[in-house]
Design a protein around this motif. Structure first.
Motif, PDB file in Angstrom:
ATOM      1  N   ARG A  69     -11.628  60.737  46.501  1.00  0.00           N
ATOM      2  CA  ARG A  69     -13.074  60.897  46.665  1.00  0.00           C
ATOM      3  C   ARG A  69     -13.434  62.362  46.886  1.00  0.00           C
ATOM      4  NH1 ARG A  69     -17.389  58.011  49.218  1.00  0.00           N
ATOM      5  NH2 ARG A  69     -19.232  58.927  48.263  1.00  0.00           N
ATOM      6  N   SER A 151     -18.537  68.897  47.249  1.00  0.00           N
ATOM      7  CA  SER A 151     -18.571  68.361  45.882  1.00  0.00           C
ATOM      8  C   SER A 151     -18.576  66.841  45.840  1.00  0.00           C
ATOM      9  CB  SER A 151     -17.363  68.880  45.087  1.00  0.00           C
ATOM     10  OG  SER A 151     -16.158  68.294  45.554  1.00  0.00           O
ATOM     11  N   ILE A 152     -18.557  66.183  47.019  1.00  0.00           N
ATOM     12  CA  ILE A 152     -18.584  64.724  47.046  1.00  0.00           C
ATOM     13  C   ILE A 152     -19.875  64.225  46.404  1.00  0.00           C
ATOM     14  CG2 ILE A 152     -18.616  62.676  48.519  1.00  0.00           C
ATOM     15  CD1 ILE A 152     -17.012  64.204  50.568  1.00  0.00           C
ATOM     16  N   GLU A 153     -19.749  63.185  45.619  1.00  0.00           N
ATOM     17  CA  GLU A 153     -20.888  62.647  44.879  1.00  0.00           C
ATOM     18  C   GLU A 153     -22.008  62.198  45.809  1.00  0.00           C
ATOM     19  OE1 GLU A 153     -21.614  58.891  41.830  1.00  0.00           O
ATOM     20  OE2 GLU A 153     -19.638  59.807  41.996  1.00  0.00           O
ATOM     21  N   ASP A 154     -23.249  62.473  45.413  1.00  0.00           N
ATOM     22  CA  ASP A 154     -24.411  62.089  46.213  1.00  0.00           C
ATOM     23  C   ASP A 154     -24.552  60.569  46.281  1.00  0.00           C
ATOM     24  OD1 ASP A 154     -24.917  64.756  46.430  1.00  0.00           O
ATOM     25  OD2 ASP A 154     -26.763  64.756  45.248  1.00  0.00           O
ATOM     26  N   CYS A 160     -24.191  63.215  50.312  1.00  0.00           N
ATOM     27  CA  CYS A 160     -23.309  62.406  51.152  1.00  0.00           C
ATOM     28  C   CYS A 160     -23.342  62.961  52.573  1.00  0.00           C
ATOM     29  CB  CYS A 160     -21.896  62.449  50.578  1.00  0.00           C
ATOM     30  SG  CYS A 160     -20.625  61.754  51.659  1.00  0.00           S
TER      31      CYS A 160
END
Length: 369
Positions: A69, A151-154, A160
């Motif tokens: 993730r 850079s974790i996906e919204d 996030c």
């Protein structure tokens, strides 16, 4: 290199790292140096055995979801850890150079099996002359980790929550004391949730934690009930510890109101992968708590075959033959020796202790950047 040799070398490297961390901890303990963090060494118990060995669940297995993730690892071919190591065989590692035909067995395919996006190991990191290993992040390492977390996906509402906390923690570290503070009470997390427009989601996390506390209490009470109703005649008085605990928790009006305030529809939208059987179970628990709020007793509401079937189905799908609620020989074997210390009943903490340590380490590292 075969998969077996790869895993052997990996285990040897993990044992070496654990040994260095243990040595650092002993040195800090002897000199009373509070500067380096070495709390939470994974596999410390089996490392102290003779001979030392790695834990049954390796570090990368425990944190595999986080590694994927957070962008530490990616692969289109092998998206699961087991599949990666099963496919990583000698024939997958070929030679390179000119005049290699595409039909050769040892040609490297254009698509890589996997990519590990991690910093290079420090030069001389295995030197016995070094200062030892700890969990403290150097400035460059902290910046790299922060960038990975950013850079974790919204999510639907925006950034996030962990990504926003990583962004803000350089100015406002998480609260380490008191250690009992919960995720939703931490100043950094509340500030991050507000900035990310996720205060409602954070509140649902609190409500879901309380509801999970009831789920665990009901599960433990059901196992106790099954032990009593399936065991052969016994001389001792039946154990009633968990059913009494459930009764006390159900009578806690403040806790019950928080659990009942949770919108399951919104929760399932937050976590769409919740299995259907667990969804039915959560709905059943809320219906039962409303009956308790109306004056019924928790034991009468939940200790029955309907509740048992719902919980047993969820447990069997998760644990298979290790399920305690099954009225089978395997289930009976799992219930042998059941007592008040067998099951821990607590709320859902979302691994906040580990996340808090990570954010605190990140804060210290960023101040060095």
């Amino acid at each position: 290199m075969s998969a077996t040799n790869l895993l052997k070398r990996k285990d040897e490297a993990e044992l070496w790292v654990t040994g260095q961390l243990v040595a650092t901890r002993k040195r800090i303990s002897a000199l009373n140096e509070p500067t380096a963090s070495v709390d939470g060494i994974i596999g410390i118990q089996v490392f102290d055995e003779e001979p030392p060995r790695v834990p049954a669940q390796r570090v990368d297995f425990i944190y595999w979801t986080a590694m994927r993730r957070w962008g530490f690892y990616r692969s289109r071919i092998a998206q699961e850890r087991a599949r990666l190591f099963n496919r990583w065989r000698g024939s997958a590692i070929g030679r390179v150079g000119d005049d290699i035909g595409e039909t050769a067995d040892d040609v490297i395919r254009e698509e890589r099996l996997a990519e590990f996006l991690v910093p290079e190991a420090p030069s001389g990191w295995q030197s016995e002359d070094g200062e030892g290993l700890d969990f403290e992040l150097k400035g460059a390492e902290a910046v790299w980790l922060r960038d990975r977390l950013l850079s974790i996906e919204d999510v639907a509402e925006g950034p996030c929550l962990l990504a926003k906390a990583a962004e803000l923690c350089v100015e406002s570290p998480p609260q380490l004391e008191p250690s009992s503070i919960r995720l939703w009470d931490d100043v950094l997390i509340r500030q991050s949730a507000k900035s990310a427009m996720q205060l409602d989601r954070l509140e649902r996390a609190r409500q879901a934690s309380y509801l999970s506390h009831y789920v665990r209490a009901i599960y433990a009470a059901l196992v106790e009930w099954v032990v009593e109703t399936t065991a052969s005649p016994r001389r001792d008085l039946p154990l009633r510890y968990y059913r009494e605990l459930l009764g006390d928790l159900a009578e806690d009006r403040a806790m019950r109101d928080v659990a009942l305030a949770l919108s399951l529809h919104s929760l399932f939208a937050d976590v769409p992968r919740i299995p259907g059987a667990l969804q039915k179970c959560l709905h059943h628990v809320q219906v039962g708590l409303r009956k308790v709020a109306g004056g019924e007793k928790a034991e009468a509401v939940f200790m029955n075959n309907v509740t048992h079937r719902l919980f047993e189905l969820v447990e069997r799908r998760r644990k298979g033959g290790r399920a305690r609620l099954s009225r089978t020989e395997q289930g009976a074997a799992r219930r042998i020796g059941f007592d008040r210390n067998t099951i821990n009943v607590y709320d859902l903490d979302y691994r906040w202790g580990q996340v808090r340590s990570l954010l605190a380490d990140l804060h210290r590292g960023l101040t060095r950047a």
